[in-house]
Design a protein around this motif. Structure first.
Motif, short mmCIF file in Angstrom:
data_model
loop_
_atom_site.label_atom_id
_atom_site.label_comp_id
_atom_site.label_asym_id
_atom_site.label_seq_id
_atom_site.Cartn_x
_atom_site.Cartn_y
_atom_site.Cartn_z
N ASN A 104 -5.56 0.07 5.20
CA ASN A 104 -6.45 1.18 4.88
C ASN A 104 -5.87 2.51 5.40
OD1 ASN A 104 -9.14 1.87 3.76
ND2 ASN A 104 -9.53 2.58 5.85
N VAL A 150 -13.68 2.77 4.08
CA VAL A 150 -12.82 1.62 3.81
C VAL A 150 -12.62 1.53 2.31
CG1 VAL A 150 -12.48 -0.85 4.12
CG2 VAL A 150 -13.74 0.45 5.84
N ASN A 151 -11.37 1.57 1.86
CA ASN A 151 -11.05 1.52 0.44
C ASN A 151 -11.22 0.09 -0.08
OD1 ASN A 151 -8.79 0.94 -1.73
ND2 ASN A 151 -9.37 3.08 -1.91
N GLU A 170 0.82 -1.21 0.00
CA GLU A 170 0.00 0.00 0.00
C GLU A 170 0.86 1.26 0.00
OE1 GLU A 170 -3.03 0.15 -0.65
OE2 GLU A 170 -3.57 -1.96 -0.44
N THR A 197 -4.95 5.30 2.56
CA THR A 197 -5.93 6.37 2.40
C THR A 197 -5.76 7.44 3.47
OG1 THR A 197 -7.61 5.38 3.83
CG2 THR A 197 -7.60 4.69 1.51
N GLY A 216 -11.91 3.88 9.86
CA GLY A 216 -11.70 2.58 9.22
C GLY A 216 -12.21 1.45 10.10
N THR A 257 -7.92 -1.86 -1.22
CA THR A 257 -7.03 -2.20 -0.11
C THR A 257 -7.47 -3.51 0.56
OG1 THR A 257 -6.65 0.14 0.23
CG2 THR A 257 -6.05 -1.31 2.03
N LEU A 258 -8.79 -3.75 0.54
CA LEU A 258 -9.30 -4.97 1.17
C LEU A 258 -8.82 -6.23 0.46
CD1 LEU A 258 -12.99 -3.96 1.95
CD2 LEU A 258 -11.18 -4.44 3.60
#
Lengths: 271, 159
Positions: free
Chosen positions: B37, B104-105, A24, B41, B48, B108-109
């Motif tokens: 997350n 919550v993106n 990320e 973000t 989150g 990313t999950l």
């Protein structure tokens, strides 16, 4: 393996945590190529980093990740995709009207999954001269439900079984990359509408849909909600209908085609 | 080493976890996702966390449905159905749920899942990929391309 070992395997979860943070932190990278651009997504780095600490790939990694971690990781794949699938549901819900409006296209594009037979099967049989493994390899996109169909009908030791397992493994190893590349190239060339490309992302695999729709969203950020809603709806539909399409249409069709094109007689007329 | 039997890859060999174990494993995954997350973000940890707790509940409801509803659908199908029904415009409270999960993106999950997938690749799978050879690799790329382009063409025609 006891459940406790899976849950409390700190080497496994710790490694995944570190990989997630690294992936990320790098973020999305766009690589321009001639006809479009390829988008590299954090989930792709995460997979590569996972492979790099996998002792079956890099034997030096055994100091950190042992066979028990490899084994414990497998049930966690399905669990780890669940929050993603739930989040996808919350993107589909508010867009219900749009999805109903796109209904006919959405349902009929499931038939487009037969495109694998059109493209891959002739090449396998006529160009690569493969035998009955081409039936297992080409009738579907070879995810778990499709393997079950072949296992049920031919057994996995058969040639058909070898075909479906081969494509399954290649899909597991490279599927996310292939779909991310396909989606980003096709989106940037403009040959298809973004809605159509989004629907096509629903192939019945959570991680492949993630890579595919993620690449589309980064290519066309203005349409994020539509892309995700259509891709997610199409994926749910594939979960529900894919099995039946395979059993009643795709597999019988592939067998018929093999009878027509396959190497039964020792003639080379087929080529 | 060279003795490869494809039937050794038993897709059901994974240990069957009960609902309680699923709940715990899911919580571990959600913690990892929360860290991801936060890195990926601008959303804060409390934002989150609330979003992920809601997603966790949806997953649990979906898994309970998988277990107790008599006709068979994969758990992912039930979970997405729960997510859809909870956020339809005419569902009471859907606006609140949407606001919370918006922190919550989605992409990313998927990151922790792919990390687990990379670690889970077994020796047998690598051997199959090696011995199946280049032909099956070529066919696999065509299979995936055909599925994608085929679906996109049909969708394009009917939109």
């Amino acid at each position: 393996m006891p459940i406790k070992d899976i849950l409390l395997d700190w080497r496994l979860h710790g490694s995944v945590l570190v990989i997630t943070v690294i992936a990320e932190a790098i973020g999305v990278i766009a690589v321009p190529i001639g006809i479009g651009s390829i988008l590299l997504l954090p989930l792709l780095y995460a997979f590569v980093l996972g492979l790099l600490i996998n002792p079956n790939v890099i034997s030096g990694a055994r100091a950190l990740i042992r066979d028990r971690e490899v084994h414990a990781a497998s049930p966690l794949i399905v669990i780890a995709i669940m929050p993603f699938i739930a989040k996808f549901g919350t993107i589909i819900g508010p867009s219900m009207e749009q999805i109903i409006a796109a209904g006919p296209a959405l349902i009929l594009q499931e038939l487009g999954n037969l495109g694998t037979i059109v493209l891959a099967f002739p090449v396998a049989v006529l160009v690569l001269r493969m035998g009955r493994e081409s039936i297992g390899a080409c009738f579907s996109v070879a995810r778990e439900p499709n393997i079950a169909i072949i296992a049920d009908k031919y057994g996995l030791k058969s040639q058909e079984g070898a075909g479906v397992m081969g494509v399954y493994v290649i899909g597991t190893l490279f599927g996310t990359f292939i779909f991310a590349i396909l989606a980003s190239i096709l989106a940037t060339t403009g040959a298809f509408s973004v809605e159509a490309l989004a629907m096509a992302c629903g192939i019945g695999s959570g991680s492949m849909m993630a890579a595919c729709s993620g690449a589309l969203v980064h290519a066309v950020p203005d349409m994020e909600e539509q892309i995700l809603a259509l891709a997610g709806a199409s994926n749910v539909l594939t979960y529900a209908t894919g099995l039946y399409l395979c059993v009643f249409v795709a597999l019988p069709l592939t067998e018929k085609l093999y009878d027509l094109l396959g190497r039964k007689e020792p003639t080379n007329a087929g080529a | 080493m060279s003795d490869i039997r494809t039937d050794d890859i038993d897709l059901t060999e994974e240990p069957k976890l009960g609902l309680g174990a699923h709940a715990a494993a899911l919580a571990v995954v959600c913690v990892i996702a929360l860290v991801g997350n936060t890195v990926a973000t601008e959303h804060t940890v409390p934002q989150g966390l609330v979003g992920l707790i809601i997603l966790w509940v949806m997953c649990m409801v979906g898994m309970a449905l998988t277990k107790f509803v008599p006709f068979k659908l994969p758990s992912v199908a039930w979970i997405s159905l729960v997510g859809i029904l909870a956020t339809m415009p005419w569902t009471p409270g859907s606006a609140w749920i949407l606001d919370k999960v918006s922190h919550v993106n989605f992409l990313t999950l998927a990151t922790p899942c792919l990390a687990y997938a990379g670690i889970a690749i077994a020796k047998r799978e690598i051997e199959i990929a090696k011995t199946s050879g280049w032909k099956i690799a070529v066919v696999a790329v065509l299979v995936m391309t055909g599925t994608y382009v085929g679906s996109a063409m049909v969708a394009q025609a009917f939109l």
